[in-house]
Write an enzyme that holds these catalytic residues in place. Structure first.
Site, mmCIF file in Angstrom:
data_model
loop_
_atom_site.group_PDB
_atom_site.id
_atom_site.type_symbol
_atom_site.label_atom_id
_atom_site.label_comp_id
_atom_site.label_asym_id
_atom_site.label_seq_id
_atom_site.Cartn_x
_atom_site.Cartn_y
_atom_site.Cartn_z
ATOM 1 N N LEU A 33 0.833 -1.208 0.000
ATOM 2 C CA LEU A 33 0.000 0.000 0.000
ATOM 3 C C LEU A 33 0.866 1.256 0.000
ATOM 4 O O LEU A 33 2.034 1.202 0.391
ATOM 5 C CB LEU A 33 -0.916 -0.028 1.235
ATOM 6 N N PRO A 34 0.299 2.403 -0.419
ATOM 7 C CA PRO A 34 1.148 3.582 -0.620
ATOM 8 C C PRO A 34 1.763 4.169 0.657
ATOM 9 O O PRO A 34 2.976 4.281 0.769
ATOM 10 C CB PRO A 34 0.197 4.595 -1.269
ATOM 11 N N THR A 47 6.455 0.768 1.953
ATOM 12 C CA THR A 47 7.487 1.583 2.597
ATOM 13 C C THR A 47 6.774 2.566 3.521
ATOM 14 O O THR A 47 6.145 3.519 3.056
ATOM 15 C CB THR A 47 8.313 2.377 1.561
ATOM 16 N N LYS A 100 15.084 0.107 4.825
ATOM 17 C CA LYS A 100 14.600 0.632 3.538
ATOM 18 C C LYS A 100 14.743 2.157 3.502
ATOM 19 O O LYS A 100 15.178 2.735 2.499
ATOM 20 C CB LYS A 100 13.133 0.216 3.348
HETATM 21 P P1 NAD Z 1 0.530 2.275 -5.985
HETATM 22 O O1 NAD Z 1 -0.033 3.565 -5.505
HETATM 23 O O2 NAD Z 1 0.731 2.049 -7.425
HETATM 24 O O3 NAD Z 1 -0.396 1.064 -5.449
HETATM 25 C C1 NAD Z 1 -1.045 1.036 -4.228
HETATM 26 C C2 NAD Z 1 -2.357 0.284 -4.401
HETATM 27 O O4 NAD Z 1 -3.005 0.233 -3.128
HETATM 28 C C3 NAD Z 1 -3.321 0.970 -5.373
HETATM 29 O O5 NAD Z 1 -3.783 0.050 -6.332
HETATM 30 C C4 NAD Z 1 -4.460 1.450 -4.463
HETATM 31 O O6 NAD Z 1 -5.728 1.460 -5.102
HETATM 32 C C5 NAD Z 1 -4.390 0.413 -3.354
HETATM 33 N N1 NAD Z 1 -5.020 0.862 -2.103
HETATM 34 C C6 NAD Z 1 -4.913 2.055 -1.478
HETATM 35 N N2 NAD Z 1 -5.630 2.044 -0.329
HETATM 36 C C7 NAD Z 1 -6.190 0.814 -0.236
HETATM 37 C C8 NAD Z 1 -7.044 0.194 0.720
HETATM 38 N N3 NAD Z 1 -7.472 0.827 1.811
HETATM 39 N N4 NAD Z 1 -7.436 -1.087 0.510
HETATM 40 C C9 NAD Z 1 -7.031 -1.754 -0.606
HETATM 41 N N5 NAD Z 1 -6.222 -1.216 -1.551
HETATM 42 C C10 NAD Z 1 -5.805 0.055 -1.359
HETATM 43 O O7 NAD Z 1 1.906 2.083 -5.179
HETATM 44 P P2 NAD Z 1 3.132 1.150 -5.602
HETATM 45 O O8 NAD Z 1 4.047 1.888 -6.506
HETATM 46 O O9 NAD Z 1 2.603 -0.189 -5.994
HETATM 47 O O10 NAD Z 1 3.900 1.044 -4.200
HETATM 48 C C11 NAD Z 1 3.388 0.282 -3.122
HETATM 49 C C12 NAD Z 1 4.384 0.429 -1.954
HETATM 50 O O11 NAD Z 1 5.675 -0.058 -2.366
HETATM 51 C C13 NAD Z 1 4.605 1.901 -1.531
HETATM 52 O O12 NAD Z 1 4.721 1.973 -0.148
HETATM 53 C C14 NAD Z 1 5.897 2.286 -2.236
HETATM 54 O O13 NAD Z 1 6.611 3.316 -1.561
HETATM 55 C C15 NAD Z 1 6.663 0.982 -2.217
HETATM 56 N N6 NAD Z 1 7.649 0.824 -3.305
HETATM 57 C C16 NAD Z 1 7.347 1.251 -4.572
HETATM 58 C C17 NAD Z 1 8.305 1.103 -5.584
HETATM 59 C C18 NAD Z 1 8.036 1.574 -7.004
HETATM 60 O O14 NAD Z 1 8.981 1.632 -7.802
HETATM 61 N N7 NAD Z 1 6.783 1.882 -7.357
HETATM 62 C C19 NAD Z 1 9.538 0.512 -5.299
HETATM 63 C C20 NAD Z 1 9.793 0.055 -4.004
HETATM 64 C C21 NAD Z 1 8.833 0.226 -3.021
#
Ligand code: NAD
Length: 354
Positions: free
Chosen positions: A114-115, A147, A226
């Site tokens: 999750l974000p 994260t 991280k």
């Molecule tokens: P994203 O925003 O693309 O995805 C998050 C998902 O969570 C979305 O589909 C959203 O609809 C869903 N969501 C939000 N609230 C929700 C809830 N209450 N119930 C169910 N679903 C819910 O984010 P991401 O890029 O996939 O990143 C996810 C995590 O991983 C973050 O914490 C980010 O910092 C970390 N991360 C991302 C990357 C990257 O390159 N994108 C790399 C390493 C770590």
């Protein structure tokens, strides 16, 4: 009252005394091998989660079930449709849940991606607030790959552990969307090694979605590691953009400059792999107008969390506020782009000063 305050109060209200399954939970055995007819849960099918859940689906036994949940219905719908295609190759059954509690009730292993901290707290609060989850044959394992900050993560771990609903492990990841798709992520996780096979069990789950899993210590150690890594990345990325801009303005060839640095002491990931100058590294986001990659807003969030973790632990970060100012300004102008777009912003600053 802020959402986070409300959640922390709500978590505190869930008293361990109101739960009755302590003995059975404490004695249930861990197993590190993949069993048959297991149920897995995945919440958060975003950029990372979608690809991770796909790898999970492909690697768990066909007799297992995967329950997915996202507030964005398009994501679960797409996953289900793709699975119907894949079902011809006899992959596991996929079910879409209507809420997080439904996922938690049935899953032996539940992964969240999750974000922000507030999203993770909300999801765990909604899973735990209705009292005991049904007892399963194997102890529930909650793995949060988001994260978030160590304080929030430990708060959630505490809520899960004091109510004896299972084990909570923080396991953020590195490797980006490319690594998530390829199943080559590196995870860094926080889990008590005193609970026998827990570490092995966590590792065996993470290796279904990645190629490395570092056990960093107890609860919160994964997210601390991280944030430490991403603080370094935030600084290296700005320094690389500055150095490339400086070199080019001094008349140096950007490719030759990058090659020289990459065999010298300035070598780092933003210079070598994610070079911010278009054309220097063909596969880098800079060479496709900074599309894809690691979004500037995620970098900004991680820097904010690293700063609050440093404040909490009393560690001085001399460059943090300066870097934060840069990322805030860059995000305002280049939202949605890869964080190496700092270079483009610097170029604009140089032009404006002339
Ligand atoms: P994203 O925003 O693309 O995805 C998050 C998902 O969570 C979305 O589909 C959203 O609809 C869903 N969501 C939000 N609230 C929700 C809830 N209450 N119930 C169910 N679903 C819910 O984010 P991401 O890029 O996939 O990143 C996810 C995590 O991983 C973050 O914490 C980010 O910092 C970390 N991360 C991302 C990357 C990257 O390159 N994108 C790399 C390493 C770590």
């Amino acid at each position: 009252m802020s959402m986070s305050h409300a959640l922390s109060l709500s978590f505190r209200r869930v008293s361990p005394l109101s739960f009755s399954q302590s003995a059975s939970t404490a004695t249930r055995a861990f197993s590190t091998s993949l069993r048959r007819n297991d149920t897995w849960g995945f919440i958060g099918l975003g950029q990372m989660g979608y690809a991770m859940a796909k790898n999970l689906r492909a690697k768990i036994p066909a007799s297992d079930t995967l329950i997915i949940r996202d507030v964005n219905e398009n994501a679960t719908k797409r996953f289900l449709e793709e699975n119907q295609e894949a079902a011809r190759n006899s992959t596991c059954k996929v079910i879409v849940a209507q809420n997080a509690r439904e996922v938690a009730e049935q899953s032996t292993v539940l992964i969240t991606s999750l974000p922000e901290p507030e999203h993770v707290k909300n999801v765990f609060y909604s899973m735990l607030r209705h009292g005991d989850l049904p007892v399963l044959e194997q102890e529930r394992l909650f793995i949060d790959t988001s994260t978030i900050d160590p304080a929030s993560s430990r708060q959630i771990a505490n809520a899960v552990h004091t109510t004896r609903q299972g084990r909570f492990v923080d396991a953020p990841m590195s490797g980006g969307v490319v690594g998530a798709r390829a199943g080559t992520l590196s995870f860094m996780f926080g889990a008590s090694s005193q609970t026998g096979q827990l570490v092995d069990r966590v590792r065996s789950v993470l290796m279904l979605m990645g190629k490395k899993a570092w056990h960093m210590g107890n609860s919160g150690a994964g997210v601390s590691a991280k944030l430490a890594n991403n603080y370094l990345l935030a600084i290296n990325n700005i320094a690389t953009a500055e150095v490339m801009n400086l070199g080019i303005r001094c008349g140096l060839d950007p490719k030759v400059l990058a090659d020289m640095v990459n065999t010298s002491t300035g070598r780092c990931w933003p210079m070598e792999i994610n070079n911010p100058v278009p054309g220097v590294v063909e596969t880098a986001p800079a060479s496709r107008d900074y599309a894809g990659g690691f979004g500037i807003s995620l970098m900004n969030k991680d820097l904010r969390l690293a700063i609050s973790a440093a404040e909490e632990s009393g560690a001085p970060l001399a460059l943090a506020e300066m870097a934060r100012g840069v990322y805030k300004a860059v995000e305002a102008e280049h939202r949605g782009k890869d964080f190496s777009v700092v270079y483009k912003w610097l170029q604009d600053q140089s032009a404006a000063q002339q």
